[in-house]
Design a protein around this motif. Structure first.
Motif, PDB file in Angstrom:
ATOM      1  N   LYS A 150       4.148  56.159  10.939  1.00 38.95           N
ATOM      2  CA  LYS A 150       5.113  55.660   9.947  1.00 38.95           C
ATOM      3  C   LYS A 150       6.497  56.238  10.233  1.00 38.95           C
ATOM      4  CE  LYS A 150       6.253  55.174   5.049  1.00 38.95           C
ATOM      5  NZ  LYS A 150       6.041  55.586   3.662  1.00 38.95           N
ATOM      6  N   SER A 288       9.587  54.564  -4.273  1.00 39.78           N
ATOM      7  CA  SER A 288      10.412  53.820  -3.316  1.00 39.78           C
ATOM      8  C   SER A 288       9.515  53.142  -2.291  1.00 39.78           C
ATOM      9  CB  SER A 288      11.364  54.760  -2.587  1.00 39.78           C
ATOM     10  OG  SER A 288      12.270  55.313  -3.514  1.00 39.78           O
ATOM     11  N   ASP A 315      -0.128  53.254  -2.014  1.00 44.49           N
ATOM     12  CA  ASP A 315       0.946  54.238  -1.868  1.00 44.49           C
ATOM     13  C   ASP A 315       0.768  55.343  -2.914  1.00 44.49           C
ATOM     14  OD1 ASP A 315       3.191  55.479  -0.907  1.00 44.49           O
ATOM     15  OD2 ASP A 315       4.623  54.053  -1.753  1.00 44.49           O
TER      16      ASP A 315
HETATM   17  O1  URP Z   1       7.798  56.577  -3.643  1.00 40.71           O
HETATM   18  C1  URP Z   1       7.038  56.690  -2.694  1.00 40.71           C
HETATM   19  N1  URP Z   1       6.660  55.616  -2.067  1.00 40.71           N
HETATM   20  N2  URP Z   1       6.588  57.898  -2.325  1.00 40.71           N
HETATM   21  C2  URP Z   1       5.764  58.194  -1.232  1.00 40.71           C
HETATM   22  C3  URP Z   1       6.496  58.257   0.070  1.00 40.71           C
HETATM   23  C4  URP Z   1       6.693  56.907   0.672  1.00 40.71           C
HETATM   24  O2  URP Z   1       7.806  56.548   0.970  1.00 40.71           O
HETATM   25  O3  URP Z   1       5.723  56.183   0.875  1.00 40.71           O
END
Ligand code: URP
Ligand code: ZN
Ligand code: ZN
Length: 461
Positions: A150, A288, A315
């Motif tokens: 990632k 996010s 997520d």
């Molecule tokens: O807000 C989020 N998604 N937190 C976890 C980190 C990511 O960007 O996946």
């Protein structure tokens, strides 16, 4: 070896719905059939139930360090909660630290997870520092079953990679079979908007959604896909939330580009209305990419039907409201980003079946089969077929229950869906042939989950 027979249910996979019995021998499914006269030491009556593959959640963050704290679920508590919700495989993220190697990051995360998980788990690798050394390491990791990486176009100074680094990683992905997963938001532009918002005194959680503009997700999504094209690599966009980003993705896919994407239940069921809840309540919904206005949801449901969106992951990245989310009191940019969800995904997607958004087999495709295939686990995971791991859920499609922090098993002090009634629930859960959830009783054990050495993406082999 003990044998288990699951009788009388409707087996639902991504491909079929069949009124057949399932015979499990040891850790594997060995046969599906009707009136075979099979005997077994354990017989599970699945009359009136679906018999489905265990859920595969390809995007979780147990114990992720973020914003000066750590995601509140450990591998132990998070995989237990996953099991309660009918998920029997997670793929979490090891993190390379700035200046560190991929190997060091992987070793750290292997040590965190080993002996802790109740269900099987794999790891992706977060590349925070793309350099000659880490690029060279990619091939070795792919060979060890860590076959996806990632990168972030967001979070400058933390995880962020510029376009040159992204292009190099994509080129290496094309060469080694490693799949690049992209957090597609223009973080440089977002940081300007954050600074301007705070300077105007706009510090409430709802401004998190304002500064992380949908067009900045769309722009980054388009840029990531075009960089992938230049590199001759496939790409997988994580946590896609905005209609405009979906439009970019769909356009590229229509042109034949190997661009894939997931969305998450929070983007399908929650919105900026939640971010704007009174007081500091909106902090519970800070993640996010951010939640979007409600009118984005119809486009996401459509994307799930047309397969422009081919996976639903969670997520899962929980932070407690008290003691963690409140790090951002008075400054929304300091609220740790992430929501809990590993336990509720299967039920929310079953609710989507009942609500007419997707069909039953599509539910299994999005939540089990495609994530398994995308990340090199199929057909071991994601289906019920002779030779597959016996990760099986006996699912009661009529069980009504109320989602709540009072009753969930995730180690977090709130539920994003507090008070929401859903219909459908995992009743009995098997992980490699062992019953780990049995009609309201937890029988799993930490350490029984194995590390999964994954193959490369099954859509490209
Ligand atoms: O807000 C989020 N998604 N937190 C976890 C980190 C990511 O960007 O996946
Ligand atoms: Zn992300
Ligand atoms: Zn994430």
């Amino acid at each position: 070896m003990s044998r288990t027979l699951i009788t009388g249910g409707t087996v639902v996979t991504a491909a079929d719905e069949m009124a057949v019995d399932v015979l499990v021998d040891g850790e594997k499914v060995v046969a599906l059939g009707v009136d075979q006269g099979w005997t077994a030491s354990t017989v599970i009556d699945a009359t009136g139930r679906y018999v489905i593959p265990g859920g595969v959640d390809a995007h979780t963050h147990m114990e992720l360090p973020f914003g000066g704290t750590f995601a509140s679920d450990t591998f132990e508590t998070g995989t237990r909660a996953a099991a309660w919700g009918g998920t029997t495989t997670i793929v979490d993220f090891a993190v390379q630290s700035m200046g560190g190697s991929l190997r060091a990051g992987l070793d750290t995360w292997m040590a965190k997870a080993q002996g802790e998980c109740a269900i099987d788990y794999g790891l992706h690798m977060i590349m925070a520092d793309v350099n000659e050394g880490s690029l060279k390491e990619m091939e070795g990791l792919v060979g060890e079953g860590v076959s996806s990486f990632k990168l972030f176009m967001a979070y400058p100074g933390v995880f962020y990679s510029d376009d040159g680094k992204i292009l190099r990683a994509l080129q290496k992905g094309a060469e080694t079979g490693g799949l690049i997963m992209m957090h597609a938001e223009n973080g440089i532009a977002i940081d300007v908007l954050v600074e301007q918002a705070l300077a105007r005194g706009n510090s409430d959680p709802r401004f998190h959604g304002v500064v992380r503009h949908a067009l900045l997700e769309a722009e980054a999504t388009s840029r990531a896909i075009r960089l992938a094209q230049v590199a001759g690599a496939p790409i997988y966009i994580v946590h896609l939330s905005a209609t405009e980003a979906l439009d970019e993705l769909a356009r590229a896919r229509d042109q034949g580009v190997n661009a894939f994407a997931e969305t998450c239940p929070q983007y399908l069921y929650l919105s900026t209305d939640d971010l704007a809840r009174p007081g500091f309540e909106g902090a519970k919904y800070v993640c996010s990419t951010p939640l979007r206005p409600q009118d984005h949801q119809a486009a996401l449901w459509k994307g799930l039907r047309t397969d422009d969106l081919s996976v639903v992951s969670t997520d899962h990245c929980p932070f407690c409201y008290t003691g963690q989310k409140d790090l951002g009191l008075g400054d929304f940019s300091k609220i740790p980003n992430g929501l809990p969800g590993v336990e509720t995904r299967m039920d929310l997607l079953h609710q989507a079946v009942l609500d007419g958004h997707i069909g039953r087999r599509r539910w299994i495709e999005l939540a089990c089969a495609t994530p398994a295939r995308m990340f090199g686990l199929y057909p071991r995971k994601g289906t019920i077929a002779p030779g597959s791991d016996a990760d099986i859920v006996v699912y009661d499609p009529t069980a009504r229950h109320v989602l709540s922090a009072e009753t969930h098993h995730m180690n977090v002090d709130y539920s994003c869906y507090e008070g929401k009634t859903v219909t459908g629930r995992a009743e009995t859960v098997l992980s490699r042939g062992r019953v780990i959830v049995d009609r309201g009783e937890y029988r799993g054990r930490k350490g029984d989950g194995h590390f999964l050495r994954r193959d490369t993406c099954g859509y490209l082999r």
